[in-house]
Design an enzyme around this catalytic site. Structure first.
Site: not given
Ligand code: NI
Length: 394
Positions: A81, A139-140, A365
């Protein structure tokens, strides 16, 4: 298995790895909507003749590569993702979807996963047992690993060991972080509600001010790490949100704080959570307020099995004799690979991915995030070699 042969084979598909990664990077998809990504993954794995299942936990893909000799089952996990970030890196392969970006390197993880599948497929005669390839959605912070486990991915066949990697822009290409024990922290959501008695901003003596109590709670919580924790140990208590009041001349009835707790060990986690509750209640009571503390577990720590990580380190050193293999790198970020490693002994490795020219890559990020694609074949070689070694020694 000759490590230099695997290394050459991985390097030989470097162009494909980069092409996959750039295509995925241009078309990022948020958790549980990775439909295009999943269809590319499934198509490539089917082209290799693997048995492929799709639509697991919405968009997850699971494939099984059967070796030509009997043996154990090894699971490899990749997350797919992207993040809700507007890309600002300006690369020719920048995201074409406004507000969406592969800013954590999961595009690279998917490309590495496809590369490992390709390399292992050409070595089925040397693969003992079976390799289960998991391409995970969400996953996030979205719970993708738990949903895949609930969908039965740890059964039929049951994996005997599990491996995963994360590209690591904190370190340059050529560096590997393969530690024993906890390598990424467990995370809790912290929510505190402080209740007082509102009133006129000019008449505080008639009110019980939750804003003053909240401010002192934020300060006092900092003493848990500085005064209660053994200085040789590690934990994080971060208050990241404060909400109280609607206007300048009214003392509100309540203040709400939110934040996160990060720990590696269960005893430290228990101590930090107990002290957060005690300190908050004590400060609130001293100032005439009451407090409600709610702690919600999000992710357990990612804990590596020493026997498995020793074999991954040996594979890294065999493939890249000049590489730095760091046995001590740990991070306070969390990763839902943790849920798989709670159930299956395994190893989550960090693979240095920062651009050598620039010295250090932009942080994960971050809207400027990008990594050195030279890492892709290195990670493919590492995972392919570790898989063959772990299965042959099992
Ligand atoms: Ni990651």
């Amino acid at each position: 298995m000759d490590p230099s042969l695997l290394r050459r084979e991985a390097e030989a598909i470097g162009g494909r790895l980069t092409a996959w990664r750039r295509d995925l990077h241009q078309h990022p998809e948020i958790g549980f909507q990775e439909r295009r990504t999943a269809s590319i993954v499934a198509g490539e794995l089917r082209a290799l003749g693997l048995d492929v299942q799709t639509g697991i936990a919405e968009t997850g893909v699971v494939a099984v590569l059967q070796g030509e000799r009997p043996g154990c089952t090894l699971m490899l996990r990749w997350d797919m993702d992207a993040l809700p970030i507007q890309e600002a890196a300006g690369a020719p392969y920048a995201s074409v979807h406004p507000g969406l970006m592969h800013a954590c390197g999961h595009d690279g993880h998917v490309a590495i996963g496809l590369g490992v599948a390709q390399v292992l497929s050409s070595h089925r005669s040397e693969v003992r047992g079976c390799v289960k390839l998991l391409f995970q959605p969400g996953e996030e912070g979205l719970g993708g690993a738990e949903r895949m486990i609930a969908a039965g991915v740890l059964e039929n066949p049951v994996p005997d060991a599990a491996l995963g990697v994360h590209l690591w822009n904190v370190r340059p290409v050529g560096w590997f972080g393969i530690a024993d024990g906890p390598v990424m922290a467990g995370a809790e959501l912290l929510e505190i509600e402080i209740l007082g008695q509102g009133g006129h901003g000019a008449a505080p003596q008639q009110a019980t001010d939750p804003v003053v109590a909240a401010a002192q709670v934020v300060s006092a919580l900092q003493t848990i790490v500085s005064r209660n924790l053994d200085p040789r140990a590690t934990a994080v208590v971060s208050v990241t949100q404060i909400h109280a009041g609607e206007t300048f001349n009214v003392i509100p009835d309540r203040a709400v704080l939110r934040g996160t707790i990060r720990t590696f060990e269960p005893e430290i986690r228990q101590m930090v959570m107990r002290r957060v509750t005690e300190v908050t209640a004590g400060i609130a009571a001293a100032l005439g307020c009451t407090a409600r503390v709610r702690l919600t577990p999000l992710t357990p720590p990612v804990v590596n099995d020493p026997a498995v990580s020793a074999k991954v380190r040996a594979a890294a050193r065999g493939l890249f004799p000049d590489a730095v293999v760091d046995e001590s790198e740990r991070s306070m970020v969390s990763e839902d690979m943790a849920f798989f490693l709670q159930a299956v002994p395994g190893c989550f490795s960090l693979v240095g991915s920062a651009d050598r020219e620039r010295g250090q890559g932009p942080a994960h990020h971050n809207s400027q995030f990008d990594f050195d694609e030279a890492v892709l074949p290195r990670a493919v070689a590492l995972l392919a070699a570790a898989t063959i070694d772990l299965l042959s020694e099992a």
